[in-house]
Scaffold this active site. Sequence first.
Site, PDB file in Angstrom:
ATOM      1  N   TYR A 225     -20.769  -2.345  38.297  1.00 33.64           N
ATOM      2  CA  TYR A 225     -21.285  -1.304  37.396  1.00 33.64           C
ATOM      3  C   TYR A 225     -22.793  -1.067  37.612  1.00 33.64           C
ATOM      4  O   TYR A 225     -23.223   0.023  37.996  1.00 33.64           O
ATOM      5  CB  TYR A 225     -20.979  -1.738  35.956  1.00 33.64           C
TER       6      TYR A 225
ATOM      7  N   ALA B 150     -22.542 -11.301  40.338  1.00 36.45           N
ATOM      8  CA  ALA B 150     -22.401 -12.434  39.419  1.00 36.45           C
ATOM      9  C   ALA B 150     -21.141 -12.272  38.593  1.00 36.45           C
ATOM     10  O   ALA B 150     -20.608 -11.170  38.460  1.00 36.45           O
ATOM     11  CB  ALA B 150     -23.593 -12.512  38.469  1.00 36.45           C
TER      12      ALA B 150
ATOM     13  N   TYR C 290     -22.698 -18.674  30.914  1.00 40.13           N
ATOM     14  CA  TYR C 290     -23.199 -17.473  31.588  1.00 40.13           C
ATOM     15  C   TYR C 290     -24.735 -17.460  31.576  1.00 40.13           C
ATOM     16  O   TYR C 290     -25.382 -17.384  32.627  1.00 40.13           O
ATOM     17  CB  TYR C 290     -22.629 -16.215  30.908  1.00 40.13           C
TER      18      TYR C 290
ATOM     19  N   PHE D   4     -31.146  -6.444  28.617  1.00 33.84           N
ATOM     20  CA  PHE D   4     -30.544  -6.512  27.299  1.00 33.84           C
ATOM     21  C   PHE D   4     -29.193  -5.775  27.423  1.00 33.84           C
ATOM     22  O   PHE D   4     -28.435  -6.101  28.319  1.00 33.84           O
ATOM     23  CB  PHE D   4     -31.544  -6.007  26.239  1.00 33.84           C
ATOM     24  N   ASN D   5     -28.845  -4.816  26.596  1.00 31.76           N
ATOM     25  CA  ASN D   5     -27.497  -4.230  26.708  1.00 31.76           C
ATOM     26  C   ASN D   5     -27.516  -2.954  27.544  1.00 31.76           C
ATOM     27  O   ASN D   5     -28.204  -1.997  27.185  1.00 31.76           O
ATOM     28  CB  ASN D   5     -26.935  -3.950  25.317  1.00 31.76           C
TER      29      ASN D   5
ATOM     30  N   LEU E 245     -19.107  -3.245  23.855  1.00 30.56           N
ATOM     31  CA  LEU E 245     -18.908  -2.404  22.682  1.00 30.56           C
ATOM     32  C   LEU E 245     -18.656  -0.935  23.027  1.00 30.56           C
ATOM     33  O   LEU E 245     -17.661  -0.354  22.563  1.00 30.56           O
ATOM     34  CB  LEU E 245     -20.122  -2.526  21.741  1.00 30.56           C
TER      35      LEU E 245
ATOM     36  N   ARG F 182     -17.725 -12.861  16.407  1.00 31.89           N
ATOM     37  CA  ARG F 182     -17.399 -13.393  17.728  1.00 31.89           C
ATOM     38  C   ARG F 182     -18.327 -14.581  17.978  1.00 31.89           C
ATOM     39  O   ARG F 182     -19.550 -14.441  17.836  1.00 31.89           O
ATOM     40  CB  ARG F 182     -17.627 -12.303  18.782  1.00 31.89           C
TER      41      ARG F 182
HETATM   42  N1  UDP Z   1     -18.769  -5.821  19.559  1.00 26.82           N
HETATM   43  C1  UDP Z   1     -17.812  -5.458  18.603  1.00 26.82           C
HETATM   44  N2  UDP Z   1     -16.581  -5.082  19.056  1.00 26.82           N
HETATM   45  C2  UDP Z   1     -16.254  -5.031  20.372  1.00 26.82           C
HETATM   46  C3  UDP Z   1     -17.230  -5.399  21.328  1.00 26.82           C
HETATM   47  C4  UDP Z   1     -18.475  -5.793  20.866  1.00 26.82           C
HETATM   48  O1  UDP Z   1     -18.073  -5.479  17.401  1.00 26.82           O
HETATM   49  O2  UDP Z   1     -15.104  -4.679  20.711  1.00 26.82           O
HETATM   50  C5  UDP Z   1     -20.123  -6.212  19.089  1.00 26.82           C
HETATM   51  C6  UDP Z   1     -20.532  -7.601  19.551  1.00 26.82           C
HETATM   52  O3  UDP Z   1     -20.164  -8.564  18.597  1.00 26.82           O
HETATM   53  C7  UDP Z   1     -22.050  -7.456  19.655  1.00 26.82           C
HETATM   54  C8  UDP Z   1     -22.260  -5.981  20.039  1.00 26.82           C
HETATM   55  O4  UDP Z   1     -21.040  -5.323  19.693  1.00 26.82           O
HETATM   56  O5  UDP Z   1     -22.641  -7.655  18.397  1.00 26.82           O
HETATM   57  C9  UDP Z   1     -22.528  -5.783  21.507  1.00 26.82           C
HETATM   58  O6  UDP Z   1     -21.559  -6.513  22.223  1.00 26.82           O
HETATM   59  P1  UDP Z   1     -21.362  -6.361  23.798  1.00 26.82           P
HETATM   60  O7  UDP Z   1     -20.201  -7.234  24.184  1.00 26.82           O
HETATM   61  O8  UDP Z   1     -21.289  -4.915  24.161  1.00 26.82           O
HETATM   62  O9  UDP Z   1     -22.712  -6.915  24.411  1.00 26.82           O
HETATM   63  P2  UDP Z   1     -23.464  -8.329  24.239  1.00 26.82           P
HETATM   64  O10 UDP Z   1     -24.527  -8.076  23.221  1.00 26.82           O
HETATM   65  O11 UDP Z   1     -22.468  -9.354  23.844  1.00 26.82           O
HETATM   66  O12 UDP Z   1     -24.038  -8.560  25.585  1.00 26.82           O
END
Ligand code: UDP
Length: 335
Positions: A11, A75, A141, A169-170, A188, A288
């Site tokens: 990606y 990775a 990770y 970050f994201n 997300l 989570r």
């Molecule tokens: N999240 C959620 N539902 C999903 C996927 C993610 O509520 O189906 C939340 C997750 O708990 C986090 C945020 O969205 O608070 C971003 O998660 P993501 O996995 O996109 O990225 P991360 O921050 O874990 O790298």
Amino acid sequence: MRVLVTGGAGYVGSVSVERLVEAGHHVVALDSLVTGHRRAVTDGARFVQGTLRDREALERMLREERIEAVLHCAARSLVGQSVLDPALYYNENVAGGLGLLDALRAAGVERLVFSSTAAVYGVPASVPVPEDAPLAPINPYGETKRVFEGAMRWYGEAYGLRGVALRYFNVAGASERNGEQHDPETHLIPNVLAAALGRATLSVFGTDYPTPDGTCIRDYIHVADLADAHLAALELTARPDPGGGAPGGAGLTVCNLGSGSGFSVLQVIRAAESVVGQPIPYEVGPRRPGDPPALVASNARARELLGWTPRRGSLEEMIGSAWRWLQTHPSGYAA
Ligand code: UDP
């Protein structure tokens, strides 16, 4: 410049390959295709299928292609999977990474930009997180990324590697050509859009966090902005001292890549609803494990060192580009 992008069919890697080709560089994209997609590599780049563990082939390729600089994106990158199968992460992210470092040394390539992650910080004591915040990863990770950063630092001090580690970050969004397609998908925004298409049920992981609406806050940046930052970081490694004496120690320059502000999970869903023009159903699930309540970058160093600023920073722009990619690629990368 002549650049190798490891993970060039993934990606982040594929959008960076596009950007580098567009800027007129000679690009070789290396990918094992275990999680990457051959179709994600633009025709303007040379594609090589291979792994980082094959040190000899790697060294030969670096010499034959006269590679000057490397962008290391290859990775394993799923937090949950890393907890269940740490061996996979140590083998691929650490041992594979060391294979790359040794091949670079042998071939005399000194310039390296590394895709690192905010996961190296674990649960930060406060946000925005500066680069000198303690490194305390809470999953394999993040730990394997931290270990590789450490190797880069010591190789920098001892062997003159000119390294820049970019702590993402994201990352979100898509280019016209390339978007996010993971299997399984855990992120997300793709999950929100899959729910909008009726392909999956969306679960919000926890609404009892100490944040204004109770859901987690994250700092999202557009994958195309990330590609711009990669280009700037690669250019920086042309300098004998990429960090220009920036704090953080000799041998390695580290830089957060984020927008400096955050959005909650519910804000992301609302923005997606305005992009797709319809309500998006979701259920509220449990937290989570391992999710910090808020992760937001301090990006002052990226601005200063890389001259970088996110240009596509609105949620609507990021989600809109991901949505357009889904419309133009209804089967993703499948034929
Ligand atoms: N999240 C959620 N539902 C999903 C996927 C993610 O509520 O189906 C939340 C997750 O708990 C986090 C945020 O969205 O608070 C971003 O998660 P993501 O996995 O996109 O990225 P991360 O921050 O874990 O790298």
